[in-house]
Scaffold this motif. Structure first.
Motif, PDB file in Angstrom:
ATOM      1  N   ALA A  90       5.924  28.562  43.221  1.00  0.00           N
ATOM      2  CA  ALA A  90       5.238  27.325  42.841  1.00  0.00           C
ATOM      3  C   ALA A  90       3.729  27.460  43.009  1.00  0.00           C
ATOM      4  O   ALA A  90       2.958  27.070  42.125  1.00  0.00           O
ATOM      5  CB  ALA A  90       5.753  26.169  43.683  1.00  0.00           C
ATOM      6  N   ILE A 136       2.323  29.505  40.209  1.00  0.00           N
ATOM      7  CA  ILE A 136       2.308  28.840  38.903  1.00  0.00           C
ATOM      8  C   ILE A 136       1.158  27.842  38.832  1.00  0.00           C
ATOM      9  O   ILE A 136       0.497  27.713  37.804  1.00  0.00           O
ATOM     10  CB  ILE A 136       3.673  28.157  38.652  1.00  0.00           C
ATOM     11  CG1 ILE A 136       4.729  29.241  38.415  1.00  0.00           C
ATOM     12  CG2 ILE A 136       3.588  27.208  37.466  1.00  0.00           C
ATOM     13  CD1 ILE A 136       6.121  28.714  38.243  1.00  0.00           C
ATOM     14  N   PHE A 137       0.905  27.147  39.928  1.00  0.00           N
ATOM     15  CA  PHE A 137      -0.148  26.127  39.901  1.00  0.00           C
ATOM     16  C   PHE A 137      -1.422  26.583  40.615  1.00  0.00           C
ATOM     17  O   PHE A 137      -2.228  25.764  41.046  1.00  0.00           O
ATOM     18  CB  PHE A 137       0.369  24.819  40.509  1.00  0.00           C
ATOM     19  CG  PHE A 137       1.309  24.103  39.585  1.00  0.00           C
ATOM     20  CD1 PHE A 137       0.814  23.282  38.576  1.00  0.00           C
ATOM     21  CD2 PHE A 137       2.673  24.266  39.691  1.00  0.00           C
ATOM     22  CE1 PHE A 137       1.673  22.624  37.709  1.00  0.00           C
ATOM     23  CE2 PHE A 137       3.544  23.624  38.826  1.00  0.00           C
ATOM     24  CZ  PHE A 137       3.037  22.806  37.832  1.00  0.00           C
ATOM     25  N   GLU A 173      -4.761  24.824  40.482  1.00  0.00           N
ATOM     26  CA  GLU A 173      -4.593  23.428  40.058  1.00  0.00           C
ATOM     27  C   GLU A 173      -3.437  22.779  40.821  1.00  0.00           C
ATOM     28  O   GLU A 173      -2.613  22.078  40.240  1.00  0.00           O
ATOM     29  CB  GLU A 173      -4.399  23.355  38.541  1.00  0.00           C
ATOM     30  CG  GLU A 173      -3.558  24.492  38.013  1.00  0.00           C
ATOM     31  CD  GLU A 173      -3.669  24.715  36.502  1.00  0.00           C
ATOM     32  OE1 GLU A 173      -4.553  24.146  35.852  1.00  0.00           O
ATOM     33  OE2 GLU A 173      -2.836  25.474  35.997  1.00  0.00           O
ATOM     34  N   THR A 195       7.888  19.766  40.250  1.00  0.00           N
ATOM     35  CA  THR A 195       7.465  20.148  38.886  1.00  0.00           C
ATOM     36  C   THR A 195       7.854  21.590  38.595  1.00  0.00           C
ATOM     37  O   THR A 195       8.308  21.906  37.499  1.00  0.00           O
ATOM     38  CB  THR A 195       5.922  20.072  38.726  1.00  0.00           C
ATOM     39  OG1 THR A 195       5.361  19.501  39.890  1.00  0.00           O
ATOM     40  CG2 THR A 195       5.526  19.298  37.505  1.00  0.00           C
ATOM     41  N   THR A 196       7.639  22.460  39.573  1.00  0.00           N
ATOM     42  CA  THR A 196       7.949  23.866  39.355  1.00  0.00           C
ATOM     43  C   THR A 196       9.428  24.061  39.056  1.00  0.00           C
ATOM     44  O   THR A 196       9.800  24.751  38.111  1.00  0.00           O
ATOM     45  CB  THR A 196       7.549  24.700  40.579  1.00  0.00           C
ATOM     46  OG1 THR A 196       6.195  24.443  40.873  1.00  0.00           O
ATOM     47  CG2 THR A 196       7.737  26.177  40.306  1.00  0.00           C
ATOM     48  N   ILE A 220      10.295  23.178  35.598  1.00  0.00           N
ATOM     49  CA  ILE A 220       9.926  24.205  34.606  1.00  0.00           C
ATOM     50  C   ILE A 220      10.890  25.387  34.684  1.00  0.00           C
ATOM     51  O   ILE A 220      11.361  25.894  33.677  1.00  0.00           O
ATOM     52  CB  ILE A 220       8.479  24.689  34.845  1.00  0.00           C
ATOM     53  CG1 ILE A 220       7.496  23.546  34.605  1.00  0.00           C
ATOM     54  CG2 ILE A 220       8.145  25.860  33.927  1.00  0.00           C
ATOM     55  CD1 ILE A 220       6.068  23.871  35.006  1.00  0.00           C
ATOM     56  N   ALA A 267       6.434  30.896  33.158  1.00  0.00           N
ATOM     57  CA  ALA A 267       6.496  29.521  33.660  1.00  0.00           C
ATOM     58  C   ALA A 267       5.087  28.947  33.797  1.00  0.00           C
ATOM     59  O   ALA A 267       4.835  27.776  33.512  1.00  0.00           O
ATOM     60  CB  ALA A 267       7.207  29.496  35.008  1.00  0.00           C
ATOM     61  N   ARG A 268       4.167  29.805  34.222  1.00  0.00           N
ATOM     62  CA  ARG A 268       2.784  29.375  34.369  1.00  0.00           C
ATOM     63  C   ARG A 268       2.227  28.928  33.011  1.00  0.00           C
ATOM     64  O   ARG A 268       1.500  27.947  32.914  1.00  0.00           O
ATOM     65  CB  ARG A 268       1.970  30.549  34.907  1.00  0.00           C
ATOM     66  CG  ARG A 268       0.596  30.182  35.365  1.00  0.00           C
ATOM     67  CD  ARG A 268      -0.208  31.440  35.595  1.00  0.00           C
ATOM     68  NE  ARG A 268      -0.240  31.843  36.983  1.00  0.00           N
ATOM     69  CZ  ARG A 268      -0.815  32.974  37.398  1.00  0.00           C
ATOM     70  NH1 ARG A 268      -1.344  33.804  36.526  1.00  0.00           N
ATOM     71  NH2 ARG A 268      -0.825  33.271  38.661  1.00  0.00           N
ATOM     72  N   THR A 271       3.139  25.302  31.963  1.00  0.00           N
ATOM     73  CA  THR A 271       2.614  24.109  32.661  1.00  0.00           C
ATOM     74  C   THR A 271       1.767  23.271  31.706  1.00  0.00           C
ATOM     75  O   THR A 271       1.614  22.089  31.892  1.00  0.00           O
ATOM     76  CB  THR A 271       1.745  24.492  33.873  1.00  0.00           C
ATOM     77  OG1 THR A 271       0.695  25.347  33.415  1.00  0.00           O
ATOM     78  CG2 THR A 271       2.555  25.209  34.918  1.00  0.00           C
ATOM     79  N   ASP A 302       1.439  22.289  27.523  1.00  0.00           N
ATOM     80  CA  ASP A 302       2.330  22.306  26.379  1.00  0.00           C
ATOM     81  C   ASP A 302       1.748  23.316  25.405  1.00  0.00           C
ATOM     82  O   ASP A 302       0.842  22.998  24.647  1.00  0.00           O
ATOM     83  CB  ASP A 302       2.364  20.905  25.758  1.00  0.00           C
ATOM     84  CG  ASP A 302       3.698  20.660  25.096  1.00  0.00           C
ATOM     85  OD1 ASP A 302       4.582  21.521  25.246  1.00  0.00           O
ATOM     86  OD2 ASP A 302       3.853  19.626  24.427  1.00  0.00           O
TER      87      ASP A 302
END
Lengths: 330, 503
Positions: B100, B103-104, B107, B124-125, B128, B156-157, B160, B162
């Motif tokens: 996670a 991926i973020f 941010e 959220t992770t 996804i 996956a990153r 995040t 679209d």
């Protein structure tokens, strides 16, 4: 590519030129003495004063090209100095008369080689990073220095030695000759011999070097013995003249040496670097010290300025390198 | 499809660097829900084009359109905000952090006082990850994941935002076949969501399996776009290199010599077990198998980089113990390693010094290395192997992959070895140079070298080998001669399916 290499090798000498011009001009207005900065004797003295750290820095260059580092050189320097001065007072040495001097030299130099060999063997046989190993030996060797004579200085003045150290041959001081001789020897070693070639290869890509059948360990050992030898050679040259060593002498020498090496363009990561550029780095630092003194700055200011310049130079180097790389990647 | 608005369109992109026209009027468009292959030899301009797309380089002229809106890219982050995301060949993940956090990264969701909102982050992770159908969760440490799963984290990153367009740069380079299937599923899924996909790869079979159209670059110029369904490998290759590539079977016609190297029941812990094979002079033996089947480890054992736990190695019928590369080299064994830049070359050195590295000890005059002797060797092998470099002073890092590989091969040939092991001879090398390296390997066998080739590319193994050893999970499954081998039986063997013919 060649032009780029020339530019990089030349940068430190250009920097030295800038320093000379700046201090000469600034000296006209600011200097308290009325002697010109670029006075010939002053420059000769500068070279002589560069020698102690310079000889060590030259050795540090080969260590860093090889991908290692040696933090114990300052302590080795002090311990060798003690051996040099104290051994001349031992009864059997004194019985030797005139032979005690070269023997004391040999003992001191041997001390450096042995201390360096200890570092090299540990790095080779344990595989522990040289930074950690020599951090440990820096503390350990300094401990030996204090065990020898406590907080007391170790002194012995031998007038033959003083005469030798203060001699000027063809105008240059003894220490300067040693500095230049070491530079020449190491330059030949690193650019012309198999050992030098392999040291570069190991520093840049150890795995590829191993795959090419190069034995990494012996090269490490040789280089650590060499820098140990040079740290003690530096001590021998310096203390022949001064005749008295304090247990704190040589502290921070490792950092000054690394500063000069890095200023000369050698990379901390190994594989790149040049002996001649380190010589430039050594002279540049000494010029800064002397020049700033010349225009009336005190020691604290000198260190501050050298620190700032080191960071500025490395930042510039990084910018230049990045630009070069981007162009290559097309 | 043609009346759709392109997800991403490039028009007349020109990018010059001092002395090079890296991109010369490149235009092409990716439609939503399309997998669009971008092909070209190394140096054709693919990476520069991607850097222009990612805002790392600014084009001299030309325009990028996202959904037909002219857009200026200034950084990869800004490109991502515009819906253009990159999945790079080299993963850039922080091993010690969780999935996670990776991926973020940069941010992370926040609460008051700058505290991280862990709950939101993990939720959220996981949401996804669920769409990707992967077998790990948001809290897993990235360093514990396989390469394939780490790639899923990268994907996956990308999800995040679209994304309108996702660019895959050689995504299968380090994946096993099974992992590729998973990746292709994900790509198909993205495609189904209407994302435009640019797929960069050298691997023809993949290109033909998953892409809809193929655009080709050569020498920085756009060479055209083909409908995948209406073209074949030959046409694409011709477009890429201006001629076609010979990948026919190629058994040797020359006489074979004696057995140069024989390996008996060699084992190395869990890496491989009971491996036996032999190679004769003049023969090329190919080792084929999935990543992790133990092929490279066998090569490393023969070269003295690993100690075997059991078994023996015989050279010319004599059993030998090889404890280090130094000893292997003395016995006439050479290894061209898998990772050319990491294990084979000293990138800071020039071409000549790299080539003479293993034998520089013997090239001395007095205490010094003899320049003349070194240059003589370099010149000899430069001519022999047709190495294209401006001169020996050129830093080896500035050469193309194919020429770098030739330097490594030349390095060993100049030592006159009896056994040459080549691990992934053409990894990361463009199509044109590939066939040169293949011919070189065949030529070496004809000259009487015993050659072992390890490769993950079936066409390559079939093309260069006289015999093929198929490995699965550290074991030799089967040995084929080039007459009897078929693609099917080879795939079965490396997938661990026993067949009747197993000896």
């Amino acid at each position: 590519m060649k032009r780029e290499a020339l530019l990089k090798q030349g940068a430190i000498w250009a920097f030295i030129l800038v320093e000379l011009v700046f201090f000469s001009v600034a000296g006209e207005y600011l200097s308290v003495s009325d002697k010109a900065f670029m006075d010939f004797d002053n420059m000769l003295l500068l070279l002589k004063q560069s020698a102690p750290i310079g000889i060590i820095a030259l050795g540090m260059t080969i260590i860093m090209i090889n991908g290692n580092i040696d933090l114990s050189v300052g302590a080795t320097f002090a311990l060798s100095a003690i051996v040099l001065l104290d051994s001349m007072t031992w009864p059997f040495m004194q019985a030797l008369g005139g032979w005690s001097v070269p023997l004391a030299w040999l003992l001191a130099l041997g001390t450096g080689v042995v201390l360096g060999a200890i570092n090299g063997l540990i790095v080779w046989k344990t595989g522990v990073d040289a930074f950690i190993v020599t951090l440990g030996s820096m503390l350990g060797y300094r401990g030996l220095v204090f065990m020898y004579n406590g907080e007391q200085p170790t002194s012995h003045l031998n007038w033959d030695l003083v005469d030798f150290a203060e001699a000027q041959i063809l105008g240059l001081h003894t220490a300067t000759w040693f500095l230049l001789g070491v530079a020449l020897f190491l330059w030949l070693l690193m650019t012309k011999t198999v050992h030098g070639r392999n040291a570069y290869a190991i520093g840049n890509n150890r795995e590829a070097a191993v795959n090419a059948g190069i034995r990494v360990g012996p090269h490490f050992l040789i280089n650590f013995m060499l820098i140990g030898f040079l740290a003690s050679l530096s001590a021998v040259v310096f203390y022949s003249e001064s005749g008295s060593v304090n247990p704190n002498d040589g502290m921070l020498y490792e950092l000054w040496a690394i500063t000069a090496v890095v200023l000369g363009g050698t990379k901390l990561t190994g594989g790149y670097g040049s002996i001649i550029s380190t010589l430039g780095g050594v002279i540049a630092i000494q010029l800064l010290r002397k020049g700033l003194g010349h225009i009336g700055a005190d020691t604290e200011t000198v260190n501050l300025v050298i620190g700032l310049i080191l960071i500025a130079v490395l930042f510039l180097d990084r910018q230049l390198n990045r630009k070069g790389k981007e162009e290559l990647k097309t | 499809m043609t009346d759709q608005t392109p997800a991403l369109r490039l028009e007349g992109i020109v990018k010059t660097f001092p002395g090079v026209r890296a991109l010369d009027d490149v235009s092409f468009a990716v439609l939503p829900g399309e997998v669009h292959a971008l092909m070209g030899e190394n140096g054709a301009g693919k990476s520069t084009l991607m850097k222009v797309l990612g805002g790392i380089h600014q084009p001299d002229t030309g325009q990028i359109f996202i959904a037909e809106q002219p857009t200026v890219m200034t950084s990869p982050l800004q490109a991502k905000a515009q819906g253009v995301v990159f999945i790079h060949q080299e993963l850039s993940l922080a091993d010690e952090l969780s999935v996670a956090e990776n991926i973020f990264l940069g941010e992370l969701p926040r609460k008051s006082l700058g505290r991280v909102d862990w709950q939101a982050l993990y939720d959220t992770t996981d949401a996804i990850l669920k769409t990707l159908n992967v077998g790990f969760d948001a809290r897993t440490r990235v360093g514990d994941l396989s390469i394939a799963n780490q790639q899923m984290v990268e994907i996956a990153r990308a999800l995040t935002v679209d994304p309108r367009a996702v660019i895959f740069d050689e995504p299968t380079a380090s994946l096993t076949d099974a992992e590729k299937v998973v990746l292709f599923d994900v790509i198909a899924d993205l495609k189904g969501r209407g994302v435009g996909i640019i797929y960069i790869s050298h691997r023809m079979e993949e290109i033909f399996k998953i892409t809809d159209r193929i655009s080709v670059l050569r020498d920085g110029q756009y060479r055209g776009t083909l409908e995948t369904a209406q073209t074949d490998e030959d046409e694409v290759t011709q477009l890429m290199i201006g001629r076609s590539l010979d990948l026919s079977r190629n058994a040797s016609h020359h006489e074979m010599g004696d057995v140069a190297i024989e390996v008996r029941d060699l084992s190395c812990g869990k890496l491989y077990q009971d491996v036996s094979f032999s190679v004769r002079r003049g023969e090329v033996v190919g080792f084929y198998g999935l990543v992790g089947a133990g092929r490279t480890e066998i090569a490393e054992t023969i070269f003295g980089l690993r100690n075997p736990s059991a078994g023996s190695i015989l050279l010319d019928g004599q059993e030998v113990r090889i404890n280090s590369p130094v000893e292997a080299i003395r016995h006439g064994i050479s290894l061209v390693p898998e990772d050319r830049k990491g294990q084979g070359l000293v990138l800071s050195m020039n071409c000549r010094d790299n080539m003479t590295l293993p034998q520089v000890d013997d090239l001395t005059a007095g205490p010094f290395v003899s320049d003349g002797a070194e240059v003589a060797i370099f010149d000899q092998y430069r001519d022999k192997l047709d190495i294209r470099t401006p001169g020996w002073r050129q830093l080896v890092g500035n050469l193309s992959g194919g020429n770098q590989q030739k330097i490594v091969i030349g390095k060993w040939l100049s030592m006159h070895p009896s056994v040459l092991i080549v691990d992934e001879p053409t990894r990361g090398i463009d199509v044109g140079s590939k066939s040169e390296i293949h011919n070189l390997i065949r030529g070496l066998a004809a000259q009487g070298y015993a050659v072992i080739v390890i490769s993950s590319e079936m066409p390559e193994v079939l093309h260069v080998s006289d015999r093929i050893v198929a490995m699965y999970h550290g074991r030799v499954m089967r040995e084929f001669t080039s007459e009897e081998v078929s693609e099917d039986s080879l795939i079965q063997a490396i997938s661990g399916i026993e067949s009747d013919q197993v000896a």
